[in-house]
Design an enzyme around this catalytic site. Structure first.
Site, short mmCIF file in Angstrom:
data_model
loop_
_atom_site.label_atom_id
_atom_site.label_comp_id
_atom_site.label_asym_id
_atom_site.label_seq_id
_atom_site.Cartn_x
_atom_site.Cartn_y
_atom_site.Cartn_z
N GLU A 1 0.81 -1.23 0.00
CA GLU A 1 0.00 0.00 0.00
C GLU A 1 0.84 1.26 0.00
O GLU A 1 0.49 2.25 -0.68
CB GLU A 1 -0.94 0.00 1.21
CG GLU A 1 -2.13 -0.92 1.10
CD GLU A 1 -1.79 -2.38 1.34
OE1 GLU A 1 -2.64 -3.26 1.07
OE2 GLU A 1 -0.65 -2.65 1.79
N HIS B 1 -10.21 -5.54 10.50
CA HIS B 1 -11.01 -5.28 9.31
C HIS B 1 -12.29 -4.53 9.64
O HIS B 1 -13.17 -4.41 8.78
CB HIS B 1 -11.37 -6.61 8.62
CG HIS B 1 -10.21 -7.27 7.95
ND1 HIS B 1 -9.18 -7.81 8.66
CD2 HIS B 1 -9.91 -7.47 6.64
CE1 HIS B 1 -8.28 -8.34 7.82
NE2 HIS B 1 -8.71 -8.14 6.59
#
Length: 420
Positions: free
Chosen positions: A155, A224
């Site tokens: 990322e 998450h």
């Protein structure tokens, strides 16, 4: 939109200083334009004044009183009428077409890629796989592998690459497979994306969109199920918006892509399959405007993202009990639409904020501080704030539900505030 154009000319998401309520009330009702002074610089006209990113302390667990121990006995009414008059996304005509929220995002993205060849998508599995939630499904075949660029699991690297691409004339959209993963790119987002327009003396603009799923899902675990709005709201130079319906998802996506500012678009993982009829004709929403979901007289409920739907469920019960709440989806998390919010506060004189973000340093804390600073004299009661608990989201379903605001809590909070 005028406000977007002006913000582009001033700076990329400049954090405006506090603006008195009297200044807001004197602004034009037609254009909503007011004048503010930025430090020692000259006076600049800005449409739809931005909010304040400041912090406030909380009164207690719910901001106005404690929830009774038998709160589970509180029930919501599902068959009552929640919406008095249709406004915003609910007012779309029967003409048009029905889309799920993820399809609306895809339609908006596809229209912008057809319109502007500099628009591209960068991220993990965004190409032939179509994205983890299928927002880019079928687009690699249509636009090619270079405009739908699959990346390694890195990322920080591909976000930095996208920022560099934006500096050189492209309009990249970075998809985080999960917004929590973008914490790995926080350095690039904060030190580069938000600052390069300033540190380059205005030589570079960063027209980048950072988007992806976030929020508390269904037993996705702590890593998450993060709500990162509070992480990014303090970064100078960024704009933040949150979609809650297919209608505003498409409109905000198109507006974010066209903006010269870096924009973070928050999507909720549990709203992707929400269906709604949207117009056939093209439309683009303003990035700095809130949406009046339901007009009312008794209390202003400010919310966004998934909590909009929890609020509307609670409103059905409140209406059946004789209350008339006004519901506003703030949509723009940075800057706040203080014009719309202020007008509502001046009408109802009571405010409840409902969010999924954490209590400490969350969007609700900043919004409460902005209302207190600008509209304190209009309030007849303390500002209530319902937020998620300051704990990592549990995996167990019942515990997960306890960390997030539920409709019965909203009903109870409104009843408490309306006693003032």
């Amino acid at each position: 939109m005028e406000s977007t154009a002006l913000l582009q000319k001033v700076t990329a998401g400049m954090a405006f200083r506090g603006t008195p309520a009297s200044l807001l009330s004197s602004s034009s009702a037609s254009s909503h334009v007011a004048r503010i002074k930025l430090g020692s610089r000259s006076v600049i006209r800005v449409s739809r004044l931005s909010g304040l990113t400041v912090k406030a302390t909380h009164l207690n667990a719910y901001g106005f009183g404690t929830m009774p121990h038998n709160s589970t006995a509180l029930k919501t009414v599902n068959k009552a009428v929640a919406v008095k008059t249709e406004t915003g996304s609910t007012a779309t005509a029967q003409q048009g077409h029905e889309l799920l929220l993820f399809e609306a995002l895809r339609e908006g993205l596809e229209e912008e890629m057809e319109r502007d060849p500099t628009v591209c998508v960068i991220g993990e599995d965004v190409g032939h796989y179509g994205g983890s939630y299928k927002v880019t499904k079928g687009m690699a075949e249509k636009f090619g592998d270079l405009r739908l660029l699959d990346t390694p699991i890195a990322e920080n690297s591909f976000t930095g690459m996208a920022i560099g691409a934006a500096m050189t004339g492209l309009r990249p959209i970075v998809e985080g497979m999960n917004m929590g993963f973008l914490l790995l790119a926080f350095n690039q987002i904060a030190n580069n994306c938000g600052m390069l327009h300033y540190t380059s003396g205005g030589q570079f603009t960063i027209p980048i969109v950072i988007r992806g799923p976030g929020g508390v899902g269904k037993q996705l675990g702590a890593e998450h199920s993060q709500r990162l709005e509070s992480y990014f709201q303090s970064v100078p130079g960024l704009q933040m918006v949150a979609c809650s319906t297919p209608y505003n998802a498409k409109g905000l996506m198109k507006a974010a892509i066209r903006s010269e500012n870096p924009v973070i678009l928050f999507e909720h993982v549990l709203l992707y399959n929400l269906k709604e009829r949207i117009p056939d004709e093209e439309y683009v929403l303003c990035l700095e405007e809130a949406e009046l979901v339901r007009p009312g007289q008794d209390i202003t409920i400010l919310t966004y993202s998934r909590m909009r739907h929890h609020v509307l469920q609670a409103v059905k019960t409140l209406v059946s009990k004789g209350y008339d709440p006004e519901v506003i989806d703030i949509r723009s998390l940075k800057p706040f639409d203080l014009f719309a919010i202020g007008n509502s506060v001046k009408k109802t004189h009571k405010v409840l904020i409902v969010e999924e973000c954490m209590r400490t340093g969350g969007i609700g804390a900043s919004l409460r501080a902005a209302i207190m600073e600008n509209f304190f004299d209009e309030l007849d009661a303390p500002i209530g704030c319902l937020s998620s608990q300051d704990v990592p989201t549990p995996y167990a379903g019942p515990l997960e539900d306890l960390t997030v605001v539920q409709p019965p809590q909203i009903v109870f909070a409104v009843e408490q505030l309306c006693k003032h």
